[in-house]
Scaffold this active site. Structure first.
Site, PDB file in Angstrom:
ATOM      1  N   ASP A 173      -4.623  -3.059   4.958  1.00  0.00           N
ATOM      2  CA  ASP A 173      -5.112  -2.563   6.246  1.00  0.00           C
ATOM      3  C   ASP A 173      -6.637  -2.567   6.362  1.00  0.00           C
ATOM      4  O   ASP A 173      -7.173  -2.540   7.456  1.00  0.00           O
ATOM      5  CB  ASP A 173      -4.579  -1.152   6.532  1.00  0.00           C
ATOM      6  CG  ASP A 173      -4.890  -0.177   5.404  1.00  0.00           C
ATOM      7  OD1 ASP A 173      -5.682  -0.538   4.506  1.00  0.00           O
ATOM      8  OD2 ASP A 173      -4.362   0.953   5.423  1.00  0.00           O
TER       9      ASP A 173
ATOM     10  N   ASP B 113       0.855  -1.188   0.000  1.00  0.00           N
ATOM     11  CA  ASP B 113       0.000   0.000   0.000  1.00  0.00           C
ATOM     12  C   ASP B 113       0.893   1.241   0.000  1.00  0.00           C
ATOM     13  O   ASP B 113       2.086   1.151   0.278  1.00  0.00           O
ATOM     14  CB  ASP B 113      -0.867   0.040   1.259  1.00  0.00           C
ATOM     15  CG  ASP B 113      -1.987  -0.983   1.200  1.00  0.00           C
ATOM     16  OD1 ASP B 113      -2.379  -1.349   0.086  1.00  0.00           O
ATOM     17  OD2 ASP B 113      -2.455  -1.416   2.270  1.00  0.00           O
TER      18      ASP B 113
ATOM     19  N   ASP C 129      -9.405  -5.745   2.151  1.00  0.00           N
ATOM     20  CA  ASP C 129      -8.112  -6.319   1.760  1.00  0.00           C
ATOM     21  C   ASP C 129      -7.997  -7.788   2.180  1.00  0.00           C
ATOM     22  O   ASP C 129      -7.052  -8.466   1.778  1.00  0.00           O
ATOM     23  CB  ASP C 129      -6.953  -5.535   2.406  1.00  0.00           C
ATOM     24  CG  ASP C 129      -6.765  -4.172   1.765  1.00  0.00           C
ATOM     25  OD1 ASP C 129      -7.021  -4.062   0.557  1.00  0.00           O
ATOM     26  OD2 ASP C 129      -6.369  -3.230   2.465  1.00  0.00           O
TER      27      ASP C 129
END
Length: 1017
Positions: free
Chosen positions: A746, A446, A750
């Site tokens: 997070d 990310d 996901d």
């Protein structure tokens, strides 16, 4: 307290009738009930006292009512935990209504649904613990030390050795008396005891380590409201009466009731097994269960039951966590152990047969040179004693041959690396991730919070195509911005009653940045904005929609308004108008839309996250309509948030790339923001051509055909504006191409990608509980540098295990060949059972401790990743171990057959020298095993105190064995010259190791080469 209340039933009926006739409020009704109970209890005590004085008990039935009066806590006299427990478990709306609804329950629990409980009053917290219990549950007892001792005793070879020791002890005492006859059997007993103790202690310590880590992973931080202020506390500190804030991805920490919120959906599959999400609201289903997960929306809940009073607590108190999880590497090592064990068993069986044949054919002689077996003239006790000795020797060969230290080495290195990784801000949830991470070829990361600090700050505001000074904003636009920020948020603003200037912002980093900007720069009064409007419906933000909306009704004029906030280009796409600098509405034509897109791209190119606000006044509201209007909006303005890159992230990315690991950035941000951050972090080179397919958007990747995706996936460095589905799709493609994929995540959405990846890495600070539970490793500080450290530790685990395999197999090969050759040719084994057990202890436990705890080195990151199917024993390891084993076999067999004549020593001293040289060879070879390829085996040795300590302990114990435990170890004392010769022969393994490492080896694995030759034939 139970009391028998005696009263005339007719009077009681009358009283109850009166109570039902009078229309009482809930609090008054409770007071009447309390009064009735008090009166009846008093009468009961008086009647019992009178009854005690009378000697005669009437046998006639009397009209009496038996009431069970539950003991209530003095601070919470109107409610007890049994009622609260049943309330949620049974989902009883009727019972909730009788208790006065959520508001009545708040009054009974002495809490406020807005301000929560008084968190500073420790006496109140203690009272709640006493009355309703704590939010903990009794875990099943962990495995004791004796459990591991018992497990060690279950080893068949250990059991056979104990039987042999018992027989040897019995026959020895019978033949030589208690004073001298216990040595042989007693020595084996002591040696077995040492092996079992060391093994049990090691396993016990590792189990305790895993327990500590599980306690850390269970300690979830929960957001509660206490004294009107949002704060995070441990899940174990939650008490009945607490007001808990829930958002997407949170775990419900206790049983409770919905207080307020919007669009709340809960995943109750952990409790019911049903995969459909359950809607939670004030009227039809306000019940929330501990252990369930928030799937959508946000809310506040009132805690009604904690700990074992919840269904989740009851269930968890009966479940024991099994730390015996077997990793893929452990499974491979178990197969290797079985294969080597079969070879050892075959050799031991041959030795047993040869020794028995030689004994019964009269080819074995005792210490005095007499035949061991003389037919009928040999006593039956002597025969049994000799046979027991032969069996013990054969079994001991099996003990040495079976490398049971391999699984122990894996456990030790995994436990050690887990402990060290914890210090490096990475908490391992699944053991297999430690070793798999060493093979990772791709890391999909990310952007926000991982590559950047996640410390947002508003640095730019654009209204009407121009960056504006906040003081010059039109009043009507300013009011709408206040509404859009203050009402379309999951964050909050807390103003201290002591310090009026002290403000505290809570929520996600983006929410906190926008709220602080609106309050501090635009003078927004958060509480006033909330008071002036009633929220009718909310659409919460999630990573697929990338926006959130709110429908509200103003208290003053009754007008209804819609506010949207989210990704700038997505909000712009649904806008038809915009406000100019003077606050006038203007139509948004294609030209102006293009200008706004240019502004968004310019902000993104400056590494700013661009958020847009839009508004629409609606005339008619359909109360049943769940969908908030999202067309024909008017753009209020654009906000640019700066989130600086983390210090050291560029170096970490470069380290990964240098190690042959490709780093890909997958973000929900604008493609221009993504490119700017990626260049800053080193994922993209400066001025790199991005038209070659290295930068794509999620929708573009999604719309590729399967063939196109497989062809282009390796080139992609950045995927912007991606959804969780796009991330999952990329992981699947990479794995199909044979990559070992690590993924960071997070959010709740996901979870599928984290589960699909070979290694799922969730974020400890911003990560939701759903993401953490789906992951293998939790990065506690959300920093990409920690991901690079995890990669280094993963390679270290694999490398340490390879070192130990090389060391152990060298001992296995040498011990098996020496014993087999000696048994076949001379009819005896040079090493006794006790001596072989001592070698086993050095090799398995102490060797594992020494080699399994090496720390990561720089050269680990200079190699390419280890392939998924590459053999555990490489050609380099075969070269090293076979050369050392050949040297040891040659030297020890020369000593066995020519030692006495060459050195001019007796048989007993020669046997001791063979034993001493063999052990010292393993000690010196332990240094060689530290470096599989490097010639300098002493590099960094001063930093590994444990290795040096174990070498020292081994040497001291070896001296004690040889010099002071003559009868126990069946040895003779050696003089200085003999010790020097043993050390010299053993030390020769160092130069041999150096020379051997100069010999090149083919890259193709040995067995692959052999199978290819076989196929050619």
């Amino acid at each position: 307290m139970s009391a028998i209340i005696q009263a005339n039933s007719k009077c009681l009926e009358l009283l109850l009738g009166l109570q039902n006739t009078i229309n009482l409020s809930v609090p008054n009704k409770k007071r009447w009930q309390l009064a009735f109970t008090t009166i009846y209890c008093s009468r009961a005590f008086v009647s019992q006292f009178k009854g005690a004085n009378s000697s005669k008990i009437s046998s006639e039935p009397s009209e009496r009512i038996v009431i069970d009066v539950l003991e209530k806590h003095p601070h919470f006299s109107t409610i007890d935990k049994s009622i609260l427990t049943k309330l949620v478990k049974e989902k009883s709306l009727d019972q909730l209504s009788k208790l006065g609804g959520v508001q009545g329950l708040c009054a009974s629990l002495k809490t406020d649904h807005i301000f929560g409980i008084n968190g500073d009053d420790q006496e109140d917290i203690c009272s709640r613990h006493e009355a309703f219990g704590t939010n903990t549950y009794q875990k099943p007892p962990t495995k004791s030390f004796f459990h591991f001792v018992w497990e060690a005793f279950k080893d068949p070879t250990i059991l056979i050795l104990l039987v042999c020791a018992a027989l040897s002890l019995g026959f020895g005492i019978k033949e030589n008396g208690p004073k001298e006859g216990w040595y042989d059997g007693g020595s084996i007993f002591v040696a077995v005891f040492l092996v079992i103790s060391v093994s049990a202690i090691s396993n016990f310590r590792q189990n305790r380590q895993f327990d500590k880590l599980s306690k850390v992973s269970d300690n979830i931080l929960i957001e509660v409201v206490r004294n009107g202020r949002r704060q995070k506390i441990s899940i174990f500190e939650i008490v009945v009466g607490d007001v808990v804030c829930l958002k997407i991805g949170d775990q419900v920490p206790a049983d409770g009731l919905f207080v307020e919120g919007h669009s709340l959906q809960v995943d109750e599959s952990s409790m019911t097994g049903e995969s459909d999400h359950v809607n939670i609201d004030c009227y039809q289903n306000p019940f929330l269960f501990s252990g369930t997960k928030v799937a959508d929306g946000y809310a506040k809940m009132l805690v009604t039951s904690v700990g074992t009073n919840t269904t989740w607590g009851e269930m968890m108190s009966t479940i024991s966590r099994d730390s015996d999880e077997q990793t893929p590497l452990q499974a491979r090592l178990n197969k290797l152990t079985s294969s080597i064990g079969m070879v050892g068993l075959a050799v031991a069986f041959l030795v047993l047969v040869v020794l028995l044949v030689r004994y019964f054919t009269g080819n074995t002689r005792d210490e005095n040179g007499n035949k061991g077996y003389n037919g009928n003239r040999t006593k039956i006790d002597d025969v049994i004693n000799s046979v027991v000795g032969i069996i013990a020797a054969a079994v001991t060969i099996v003990v040495v041959a079976i490398p049971e230290g391999l699984p122990l080495a894996v456990t030790l290195t995994l436990a050690y690396s887990m402990k060290r990784m914890m210090a490096d801000q990475a908490m391992v949830r699944k053991l297999s991730a430690c070793e798999t991470m060493g093979s990772a070829t791709v890391i999909c990361t990310d952007k926000t919070g991982t590559l950047t600090l996640n410390q947002m700050k508003v640095t730019k505001f654009v209204q009407g195509k121009e960056s504006v000074n906040y003081t010059l904003m039109a009043s009507n636009v300013l009011e709408l911005i206040h509404q859009g920020v203050g009402l379309n948020t999951t964050g909050s603003v807390y103003k201290s009653s002591v310090l009026e200037t002290s403000l505290e912002f809570s929520g996600s980093p983006t929410e906190k940045a926008i709220l602080s900007w609106a309050v501090l720069e635009l003078n927004m009064d958060f509480e006033a904005v909330k008071r002036d409007s009633n929220i009718l419906h909310v659409e919460a933000f999630n990573s697929e929609k990338k926006r959130s909306g709110v429908l509200l009704k103003k208290v003053g004029d009754g007008t209804s308004h819609v506010h949207w906030k989210g990704a700038a280009e997505m909000i712009l796409a649904v806008c038809s108008n915009y406000y100019d600098m003077e606050g006038n509405t203007r139509a948004l034509n294609d030209g102006e839309r293009h200008e706004f897109n240019q502004i968004i791209q310019g902000m993104a190119a400056c590494s700013l996250r661009c958020i847009a606000f839009a508004h629409k006044q609606v005339s008619e509201i359909n109360e049943t309509q769940k969908k908030i209007p999202e067309n024909g909006l008017t753009l209020l303005g654009l906000v640019g948030l700066k989130d600086p890159c983390r210090q050291g992230v560029k170096k970490a990315v470069e380290d990964c790339q240098y190690a042959g690991v490709n780093v890909k950035m997958i973000t929900g941000d604008n493609i221009f923001t993504a490119k700017a951050i990626a260049t800053e972090c080193g994922i993209l080179r400066f001025n790199q051509d991005v038209n070659d397919g290295s930068v794509v958007e999620g929708v573009e990747f999604r719309n590729y055909t399967d063939e196109e995706r497989m062809e282009k996936v390796d080139k992609i460095c950045i995927m912007a504006r991606s959804s969780p589905f796009d991330k999952l799709l990329m992981v699947q493609c990479l794995r199909k191409k044979g990559h070992v994929v690590a993924v960071t995540g997070d959010g709740t959405n996901d979870a599928p990608a984290l589960k699909e990846a070979d290694i799922g890495l969730s974020m400890g600070i911003q990560g939701t509980e759903v993401a953490k539970e789906s992951s293998d490793i939790v990065i506690l500080n959300d920093d990409f540098a920690s991901v690079a450290i995890v990669l280094r530790w993963g390679r270290c685990v694999y490398n340490n295990i390879q070192k130990f395999i090389q060391f152990q197999l060298t001992v296995n090969v040498a011990a098996l060949v020496i014993n087999f050759v000696a048994a076949v040719s001379a009819g005896e084994v040079p090493l006794t059972a006790v001596q072989l057990l001592w070698v086993n202890l050095i090799m398995d436990t102490l060797g594992a401790l020494a080699l399994a705890t090496e720390k990561p080195t720089k050269e680990l990151m200079e190699k390419r990743p280890v392939g998924r199917n590459e053999p555990l024993i490489t050609n380099i390891m075969w070269r090293n171990l076979l050369s050392q084993a050949f040297y040891q076999i040659t030297v020890l067999l020369v000593l066995q057959f020519r030692g006495e004549s060459i050195l001019g020593i007796g048989e007993k001293v020669n046997d001791t020298m063979i034993f001493n040289t063999f052990v010292l060879c393993q000690v010196f070879n332990e240094f060689n095993a530290r470096k599989l390829e490097k010639k300098n085996v002493f590099e960094g040795i001063h930093r590994n105190k444990l290795f040096l300590g174990i070498i020292g302990v081994t040497l001291i114990l070896q001296v004690v064995m040889v010099e002071f435990l003559k009868k126990f170890a069946d040895t003779e004392r050696l003089n200085w010259g003999q010790w020097g010769l043993c050390v010299g022969i053993s030390a020769a393994s160092w130069p041999i190791g150096w020379v051997v490492k100069c010999v090149p080896v083919p890259e193709m694995p040995l067995f692959s080469y052999l199978s290819r030759l076989k196929n050619r034939k």
